[in-house]
Design a protein around this motif. Structure first.
Motif, PDB file in Angstrom:
ATOM      1  N   MET A  10       0.814  -1.194   0.096  1.00  0.00           N
ATOM      2  CA  MET A  10      -0.041  -0.067  -0.027  1.00  0.00           C
ATOM      3  C   MET A  10       1.039   1.260  -0.040  1.00  0.00           C
ATOM      4  O   MET A  10       0.454   2.106  -0.873  1.00  0.00           O
ATOM      5  CB  MET A  10      -0.986  -0.182   1.199  1.00  0.00           C
ATOM      6  N   LEU A  11       1.933   1.282   0.864  1.00  0.00           N
ATOM      7  CA  LEU A  11       2.666   2.498   1.077  1.00  0.00           C
ATOM      8  C   LEU A  11       3.501   2.343  -0.238  1.00  0.00           C
ATOM      9  O   LEU A  11       3.634   3.779  -0.813  1.00  0.00           O
ATOM     10  CB  LEU A  11       3.623   2.327   2.208  1.00  0.00           C
ATOM     11  N   GLN A  12       4.111   1.794  -1.071  1.00  0.00           N
ATOM     12  CA  GLN A  12       4.849   1.553  -2.039  1.00  0.00           C
ATOM     13  C   GLN A  12       3.921   1.855  -3.304  1.00  0.00           C
ATOM     14  O   GLN A  12       4.559   2.846  -4.344  1.00  0.00           O
ATOM     15  CB  GLN A  12       5.360   0.268  -2.488  1.00  0.00           C
ATOM     16  N   GLY A  13       2.663   1.730  -3.084  1.00  0.00           N
ATOM     17  CA  GLY A  13       1.754   2.119  -4.338  1.00  0.00           C
ATOM     18  C   GLY A  13       1.542   3.421  -4.188  1.00  0.00           C
ATOM     19  O   GLY A  13       0.441   4.102  -5.009  1.00  0.00           O
ATOM     20  N   GLY A  14       1.752   4.342  -3.244  1.00  0.00           N
ATOM     21  CA  GLY A  14       1.527   5.555  -3.266  1.00  0.00           C
ATOM     22  C   GLY A  14       0.860   6.130  -2.143  1.00  0.00           C
ATOM     23  O   GLY A  14       0.473   7.389  -2.093  1.00  0.00           O
ATOM     24  N   PHE A  15       0.227   5.328  -1.246  1.00  0.00           N
ATOM     25  CA  PHE A  15      -0.637   5.605  -0.275  1.00  0.00           C
ATOM     26  C   PHE A  15       0.206   6.590   0.552  1.00  0.00           C
ATOM     27  O   PHE A  15       1.119   5.912   1.298  1.00  0.00           O
ATOM     28  CB  PHE A  15      -1.222   4.661   0.529  1.00  0.00           C
ATOM     29  N   ASP A  16      -0.225   7.792   1.053  1.00  0.00           N
ATOM     30  CA  ASP A  16       0.484   8.491   2.141  1.00  0.00           C
ATOM     31  C   ASP A  16      -0.604   8.911   3.305  1.00  0.00           C
ATOM     32  O   ASP A  16      -1.496   9.446   3.219  1.00  0.00           O
ATOM     33  CB  ASP A  16       0.912   9.934   1.253  1.00  0.00           C
ATOM     34  N   PRO A  17      -0.268   8.253   4.425  1.00  0.00           N
ATOM     35  CA  PRO A  17      -0.890   8.384   5.525  1.00  0.00           C
ATOM     36  C   PRO A  17      -1.073   9.926   6.082  1.00  0.00           C
ATOM     37  O   PRO A  17      -2.128  10.110   6.856  1.00  0.00           O
ATOM     38  CB  PRO A  17      -0.277   7.457   6.712  1.00  0.00           C
ATOM     39  N   PHE A  18       0.018  10.729   5.794  1.00  0.00           N
ATOM     40  CA  PHE A  18       0.037  12.052   6.290  1.00  0.00           C
ATOM     41  C   PHE A  18      -1.117  12.979   5.548  1.00  0.00           C
ATOM     42  O   PHE A  18      -1.683  13.843   5.962  1.00  0.00           O
ATOM     43  CB  PHE A  18       1.258  12.527   6.063  1.00  0.00           C
TER      44      PHE A  18
END
Ligand SMILES: Nc1nc2c([nH]c(=O)n2[C@H]2C[C@H](O)[C@@H](COP(=O)(O)OP(=O)(O)OP(=O)(O)O)O2)c(=O)[nH]1
Length: 156
Positions: free
Chosen positions: A140-148
């Protein structure tokens, strides 16, 4: 798939596990809290977020606050829903909603409340995450999801 339960009539059904995983934001340095799970648990030996399963009658926000408190001792506020996900992982079906929250007290430090389940909690920069990460989280994070910056969604 994951858990097998008996219906009232006695027939067997399969159901996904329903849970939350929480990005706790540390305002000062834009880091997130991550811990390494011990070998006996789901996603053994991988790094992941504080997380857990919904209890009967609980909202997602209540579940996030309870699980974070139980696992890290931290109190959180501004709890938001970011992204509901169906995750098919290791022969399990997890229905996990990713949440975002801030520390109620920015000076409060995480504690390892459940040392049988987790090796400890540390703040990590998104650009310098530890390995091995829990695979669906890494994807998810590598796919561009940015929790900020990800917009919060309404209540579910
Ligand atoms: N620990 C953790 N679990 C995650 C993450 N992402 C994600 O989808 N999950 C899934 C795996 C689990 O099936 C589910 C709940 O997490 P968990 O396995 O830590 O739950 P737990 O033992 O604390 O649950 P509980 O029975 O005490 O409620 O969330 C993550 O980043 N960290």
């Amino acid at each position: 798939m994951s858990t097998s339960k008996l219906r009232a009539g006695g027939s067997e059904i399969e159901q996904p596990e329903v849970g939350v995983a929480v990005f706790i934001i540390n305002n000062d340095d834009n880091k997130i809290l991550i811990g390494r799970r011990r070998s006996l648990y789901v996603a053994a030996n991988t790094y992941g977020l504080p997380a857990g399963h919904l209890e009967l009658g609980e909202s997602y926000e209540e579940c996030a606050a309870r699980e974070v408190k139980e696992e890290t001792g931290l109190d959180i506020k501004n709890i938001e829903l970011l992204s509901p996900n169906n995750i098919y992982y290791d022969a399990m079906h997890l229905n996990v909603t990713y949440m975002r929250a801030h520390l109620s007290d920015p000076n409060q430090a995480p504690q390892n409340i459940e040392p049988d389940k987790c090796e400890g909690w540390e703040w990590y920069d998104l650009n310098n995450l530890p390995e091995p990460m829990f695979e669906p989280l890494r994807e998810m994070l590598q796919g561009g999801f940015d929790p900020f910056t990800s917009p919060a969604i309404g209540r579910m």
